[in-house]
Design an enzyme around this catalytic site. Structure first.
Site, PDB file in Angstrom:
ATOM      1  N   HIS A 135      -3.325   4.310   5.129  1.00  0.00           N
ATOM      2  CA  HIS A 135      -4.531   3.399   5.147  1.00  0.00           C
ATOM      3  C   HIS A 135      -5.501   4.149   4.439  1.00  0.00           C
ATOM      4  O   HIS A 135      -6.671   3.356   3.873  1.00  0.00           O
ATOM      5  CB  HIS A 135      -4.814   3.029   6.325  1.00  0.00           C
ATOM      6  N   ARG A 149       0.734  -1.233   0.095  1.00  0.00           N
ATOM      7  CA  ARG A 149      -0.140   0.116   0.113  1.00  0.00           C
ATOM      8  C   ARG A 149       0.923   1.024  -0.144  1.00  0.00           C
ATOM      9  O   ARG A 149       1.771   1.665   0.930  1.00  0.00           O
ATOM     10  CB  ARG A 149      -0.883  -0.028   1.154  1.00  0.00           C
ATOM     11  N   TYR A 180       4.419   5.347  11.580  1.00  0.00           N
ATOM     12  CA  TYR A 180       4.763   3.906  11.702  1.00  0.00           C
ATOM     13  C   TYR A 180       5.514   3.364  10.778  1.00  0.00           C
ATOM     14  O   TYR A 180       6.005   2.106  10.903  1.00  0.00           O
ATOM     15  CB  TYR A 180       3.387   3.299  12.156  1.00  0.00           C
TER      16      TYR A 180
HETATM   17  C1  LIG Z   1     -13.628  -5.956  12.857  1.00  0.00           C
HETATM   18  C2  LIG Z   1     -12.809  -4.621  12.685  1.00  0.00           C
HETATM   19  N1  LIG Z   1     -11.966  -4.348  13.498  1.00  0.00           N
HETATM   20  C3  LIG Z   1     -11.124  -3.149  13.208  1.00  0.00           C
HETATM   21  C4  LIG Z   1     -11.424  -2.348  12.201  1.00  0.00           C
HETATM   22  C5  LIG Z   1     -10.818  -1.400  11.963  1.00  0.00           C
HETATM   23  N2  LIG Z   1      -9.799  -1.504  10.778  1.00  0.00           N
HETATM   24  C6  LIG Z   1     -10.115  -0.830   9.558  1.00  0.00           C
HETATM   25  S1  LIG Z   1      -9.049  -1.359   8.268  1.00  0.00           S
HETATM   26  C7  LIG Z   1      -8.029  -2.120   9.328  1.00  0.00           C
HETATM   27  C8  LIG Z   1      -6.889  -2.865   8.993  1.00  0.00           C
HETATM   28  C9  LIG Z   1      -7.248  -3.793   7.815  1.00  0.00           C
HETATM   29  O1  LIG Z   1      -5.695  -4.310   7.282  1.00  0.00           O
HETATM   30  P1  LIG Z   1      -5.691  -5.512   6.080  1.00  0.00           P
HETATM   31  O2  LIG Z   1      -6.967  -6.401   6.608  1.00  0.00           O
HETATM   32  O3  LIG Z   1      -4.449  -5.841   5.898  1.00  0.00           O
HETATM   33  O4  LIG Z   1      -6.454  -4.620   4.796  1.00  0.00           O
HETATM   34  P2  LIG Z   1      -5.596  -3.295   4.162  1.00  0.00           P
HETATM   35  O5  LIG Z   1      -6.426  -2.035   4.982  1.00  0.00           O
HETATM   36  O6  LIG Z   1      -4.199  -3.396   4.552  1.00  0.00           O
HETATM   37  O7  LIG Z   1      -6.301  -3.331   2.852  1.00  0.00           O
HETATM   38  C10 LIG Z   1      -8.705  -2.049  10.656  1.00  0.00           C
HETATM   39  C11 LIG Z   1      -8.037  -2.479  11.831  1.00  0.00           C
HETATM   40  C12 LIG Z   1     -12.412  -2.845  11.275  1.00  0.00           C
HETATM   41  N3  LIG Z   1     -12.919  -2.271  10.169  1.00  0.00           N
HETATM   42  N4  LIG Z   1     -13.238  -3.773  11.745  1.00  0.00           N
END
Ligand SMILES: Cc1ncc(C[n+]2csc(CCOP(=O)(O)OP(=O)(O)O)c2C)c(N)n1
Ligand SMILES: Cc1ncc(C[n+]2csc(CCOP(=O)(O)OP(=O)(O)O)c2C)c(N)n1
Ligand SMILES: [Mg+2]
Ligand SMILES: [Mg+2]
Lengths: 325, 347, 325, 347
Positions: free
Chosen positions: D246, D242, D255
């Protein structure tokens, strides 16, 4: 004493508790290096290190289960759930384990944990970053539910929560994280659970609110004040335990009651408040209790401002209740 | 805890006695339910070697997180039989104050966490306890007990993953008894073994013959040594078989063939250990017989003692919701006791 | 028409629906070969085969998630959660996905599923085989909540649930699975949602109940009848949608209201009923609304009979409400 | 869908155009948020090859279950740009009726399931869809999109396990972009690769270079062929990065190191595909330039069109809770519209 925001007060409470007691440990998603997505834990990773501020994998049942386990081993964990909307994967751990541990073990194994979580709307968060589902927890015996509305309360109530030996859900009104400001006493000054706060005295109608609806309600009270209606605004602070005495005393005085919360109306926490008031104060009531709440729909995005109780809507409800037959 | 690796003669004999005692208590548990003297029972019959073998390989300071079928572990820990039967009766002497169905006991003095019914929750709790032990510098392990069915639960996934990430000293003790109520292991998951699920979390998983006391003991003692040395968790899959029904509410003839059950009867863990001990010359037939007889007497006297205690006092209903009851709970208790004293409420 | 038990009526409804529509599919733990731990699905695996009656792995979020996915592809899945106490691991799928799918997609993707689950006490099931947590779902917009109390209602409401295009939680009162008996019409005869049933007419006090508390309440009504008190017993049948008109009409007639449920009182569904009644009928009420409920503790084991609303306790409450000032 | 295995020239060129279009739209998404014209945005920048490569290897009848970062997939499906921007604006033309934060779109006509925010839920939904497809005899696959963080979720575990058990035609498409907000992949789980987690569920997992359009296309098309042939699910771990924050609420400098970001900039998937196409003689610099320019214009006109639509009508607030509103909802709507008309409620 200096002016701080509500989220700074949260941060201070965590810092005070951690400095005082090495058994206080934090865990959650993005709370360490990143300092939390709202910065509630800003600086704590640096100050206390990675053993006391744990960045966790993306699993809320893992976070809550870990916290309970740590508590069983004598620690005082404070877990962050990034948004209340994401607490549901941990629901089984909360209701089946945390809330029932003391009872089911005959008192042998209390679950001394705090779950901190930002809740509520007003930040353009849509369905999944705005919910206010206190009712799911207030209806579960065995867990305390705390919702501050000022920086001083946030700090004092969070400190009480951390050292309380029961599981506590600590809901933080994220909408006013930075807009609610005020002075906060230094050090480990705690505010006891179960004591409501009279945010504004009044004689014509009692208005009960908590969290981010307190400032809205106070503004509405000021609006109706100009019409000569003296509303008493009661900030409940803790929903479990609930300060029933304060509620009853206020309604007995005014004879009228309005309840304000963000959550949907049907089967929401306001139902308990309304029922409690009508059941206990029936013969003092001069008008039906009114609930001013979110609507019985999922939380919207574009129309959020129409959905949430606004100052105007609250003022209208107070006025109608104060002036009805 | 004793030796790491193969169990000593003393450990083997102790294990045998405990397995026999467990079998005796377990049979009475089922009978008491059939007689209507207790409300429910979950038999461990067939899984004695796995449970006692694991229990004896641990240290008294290690943390136990049972499911509901772990009578053998409780006995290996030294929890008195009477404590267990008090819980089965849900009487006033029950540490749990009569609050749970039979088989959900726990005892803080033995670091034996009070069970709950939802499948899998204890797995992640164990990781939390272990993480706290690490933090406190205690050289102890946490051991969650669970079945093949529980590997499908969310808390298995979380507990295993967090343990891997934090290198927490956990021994995930999985009794694969072939069934999750009526679902056979093969339909629970398509992974060839359950042990290999550990690899997905970056730590070792081992399969062991769960009906072989010594093999279980050895595997657990080695996993324990690894964990306290800071090398992280291990998953142990003990292959065994549930000889009886899932619980006294279950009728296993609806879903499994008697031939399969019969074939496992040949592998009975107690018969097997008894033969081994006799072959080694550490026990003779008469000595074994005596152990069996003594076990029955010991169980009987625990039952007699437990059955004497009256039911819990009604007012205890409101204790332990919180450390201190809220004013609303006190109000409810007052109204309740009034109704009890007026005879409106009767047990 | 022959007499059947409530659980046989459930079984019949499933059979009728499956025979009628190949898109109806069942899934859950132990529902296939074993016929369900309560035998709700007895014989269906044999009759319809393993493609239509799926034994699932032990994962409630898997079961509910699978069901929602199947619905998105056009099926009408009926999932069984073995005990309501074990629904919590699926809570996120239920509240975040099923309940919000239609809304969040602007109506593009409804989640046409039924979740059947036995609930409630009275079977010596202790903390984890006795809970009655309907308010967790009634407070979640987007999911319907149905609770039958007779075989005929069980069949007619379940058939409506299966063909209803919204997600439905169908709570089965396991305590009366085999004691509630009655005649049931053959075939696909449905009972509409949102229509309460007057189980007994009366003029002195209205008593609202659902599920296993209906027979208890009817017995209590018979007890007070002998004292000359004519209680009207209203079986709500569906909590969402709620038949507010029937509730208000009954209370306007009698001027007094009692609510009976198994769940804890605080923040339970009775709070919504009590609030609704007091807010809408304040000027007709001759006495405070009374809630007769489980206590605000986890569900006990040895003391279960003291915990659950008994016929005597309900009768006492009805009498007091009917005779108070 | 086109060929199984290596993508044809036509597919490669199509992919390139879509990736460029996606990049252009994505950059504007972020800008619109910075300008306060939309409320939020989740950039996909850096993940174009993984998304478009996967999207083009699927059939129009396959089911897509996105997370929130899958703009490239949406475009590969053919969802019109204006539909996406209508959703970003949450206007009255939005298919979602303005009910969700930007990037949570969906479109039934394209079998593209409307996203939700909770991480992981779509993974098990995909298994359910696939099981239904099996039941109906439709030769289609379901494809849930998710990140490295989502592998820790409960629904990953359940979705993978059920898919294994039922041999459901699912392609679990995991974009391992190195981070779950601030948590690096190494702290998410200790398993050496994420692909190998599939083994715990009894089916294959493959790792692929997620910045290599052709490699992703090939892996997905092969997994698809397997699935529709009844051979069951596949997990594909696409290694990517990415490049941006985020979301527009995130500050990645807190970070992660800029060197790491810079090193991935060298591996930009669009530059890489462009060079490959030029090297093969299928494209020249001028042609590429034209594609980039056209993309920007196309995006601009979609934005212009979308920005014209007014916000949703207030009364729609109460639609779609249920198929038909309950009487209580109708009552609320009436009171609400009264307050709107009186000016008590203002948007
Ligand atoms: C159940 C839940 N916990 C926490 C979040 C907050 N949150 C949104 S995206 C994210 C990280 C997701 O990481 P990843 O699965 O690697 O996907 P990426 O964003 O890197 O595409 C978090 C912790 C959420 N949306 N849902
Ligand atoms: C979350 C949850 N779902 C369902 C149940 C009902 N249930 C009790 S035991 C059991 C099977 C457990 O199988 P396994 O994990 O193999 O343990 P075993 O009983 O074989 O020892 C089920 C489905 C439960 N207790 N908890
Ligand atoms: Mg098993
Ligand atoms: Mg990621």
């Amino acid at each position: 004493m200096t002016e701080v925001t509500l989220i700074q007060a949260v941060n201070q409470a965590l810092k005070v508790a951690m400095a005082k007691d090495p058994d206080v440990i934090l865990l959650g998603e993005d709370i360490g290096v990143n300092g939390g997505v709202f910065r509630a834990t800003d600086g704590l990773y640096k100050e206390f290190g990675e053993k006391r501020v744990l960045d966790t994998p993306l699993s809320e049942n893992g976070i809550v289960g870990m916290a309970i386990g740590m508590a069983l081993q004598g620690l005082k964990p404070v877990a962050e759930i990034q948004f209340m909307d994401f607490i549901y994967p941990a629901f089984d751990q909360i209701v089946s384990e945390a809330a029932k541990f003391r009872y089911r073990s005959g008192g042998e194994f209390p679950a001394h944990i705090v779950l901190r979580t930002p809740y509520g709307g007003g930040i353009k968060g849509g369905l999944y970053h705005s919910q206010s589902t206190e009712q799911l927890f207030t209806s579960t015996p065995g867990i305390k539910v705390v919702i501050p509305s000022t920086p001083a309360d946030a700090k004092g109530l969070l400190l009480s929560a951390i050292f309380d030996e029961d599981p506590v859900l600590f809901m933080e009104p994220k909408r006013i994280y930075r807009t609610a400001t005020g002075e906060v006493p230094a050090g480990d000054v705690r505010i006891p659970f179960g004591k409501a706060r009279i945010a504004k005295e009044g004689s014509d109608v009692s208005v009960f609110a908590y969290g981010s609806m307190v400032p809205q309600t106070l503004q509405a009270a000021n609006v109706v004040e100009k019409m000569g209606i003296h509303a008493e605004v009661v900030d409940l602070r803790t929903l479990v335990p609930l300060d029933v005495d304060a509620i009853v005393a206020s309604v007995e005085k005014t004879g009228r009651a309005v309840i304000v919360h963000e959550a949907p109306k049907f089967s929401g926490f306001g139902a308990e408040l309304s029922a409690t008031i009508s059941e206990r104060c029936l013969y003092s009531l001069k008008a039906p209790v009114l609930r001013i709440t979110g609507y019985d729909t999922p939380f919207p995005y574009a129309l959020e401002n129409l959905y949430l109780p606004s100052v105007d809507r609250i003022a209208r409800g107070i006025e109608r209740t104060a002036t009805s037959a | 805890m004793s030796e790491v690796g193969d169990p000593s003669k003393e450990t083997m004999l102790r294990g045998f006695r405990l397995m026999v005692l467990g079998r005796a208590a377990d049979e009475r548990g089922t009978n008491l339910q059939r007689q209507g003297r207790i409300g429910f029972y979950v038999p461990m019959n067939g899984q004695e070697a796995a449970q006692v073998g694991c229990g004896l390989a641990l240290d008294a300071q290690d943390w136990i997180l049972p499911a509901y079928r772990e009578l053998g572990v409780a006995l290996a820990r030294g929890i008195p039989l009477k404590t267990l039967f008090d819980q089965f009766f849900g009487n006033s002497a029950d540490l749990l104050k009569g609050r749970q169905m039979p088989c959900h006991y726990g005892y803080r003095d033995y670091r034996y966490i009070t069970a709950s019914s939802p499948i899998g929750t204890q797995i992640v709790l164990a990781t939390g306890i272990a993480a706290a032990s690490l933090y406190k510098g205690e050289k102890v392990v946490s051991v969650p007990f669970f079945g093949d069915g529980a590997t499908s639960s969310s808390d298995f996934h979380a507990g295993m993953n967090f343990a891997g990430v934090y290198k927490a000293p956990v021994i995930f003790f999985l009794q694969n008894n072939g069934w999750a109520i009526s679902l056979p292991r093969e339909k629970q998951t398509r992974s060839p073994t359950l042990a290999e699920k550990a690899e997905a979390y970056g730590f070792p998983g081992v399969q062991v013959d769960g009906n072989d006391f010594a093999a279980v003991y050895k595997a657990v003692s080695q996993a324990r040594a690894r964990a306290v040395a800071g090398e992280g968790p291990t998953l142990i899959e003990a292959l065994t078989f549930r000889m009886g029904p899932h619980s006294t509410s279950d009728d296993p003839t609806r879903y499994r063939k008697s031939e399969v059950v019969a074939s496992w009867r040949e592998k009975d863990p107690i018969d097997r250990l008894q033969s081994e001990l006799i072959a080694k010359g550490w026990l003779d037939e008469a000595g074994a017989e005596k152990i069996h007889e003594e076990a029955k007497l010991e169980v009987q006297s625990a039952i007699d003692a437990a059955e004497k205690s009256p039911p819990p006092d009604p007012s205890t209903l409101f204790d332990d919701v919180f450390k201190e009851p809220t004013s609303l709970l006190e109000e409810q208790r007052r109204e309740f006791l009034e109704m009890v004293s007026q005879g409106v409420l009767r047990p």
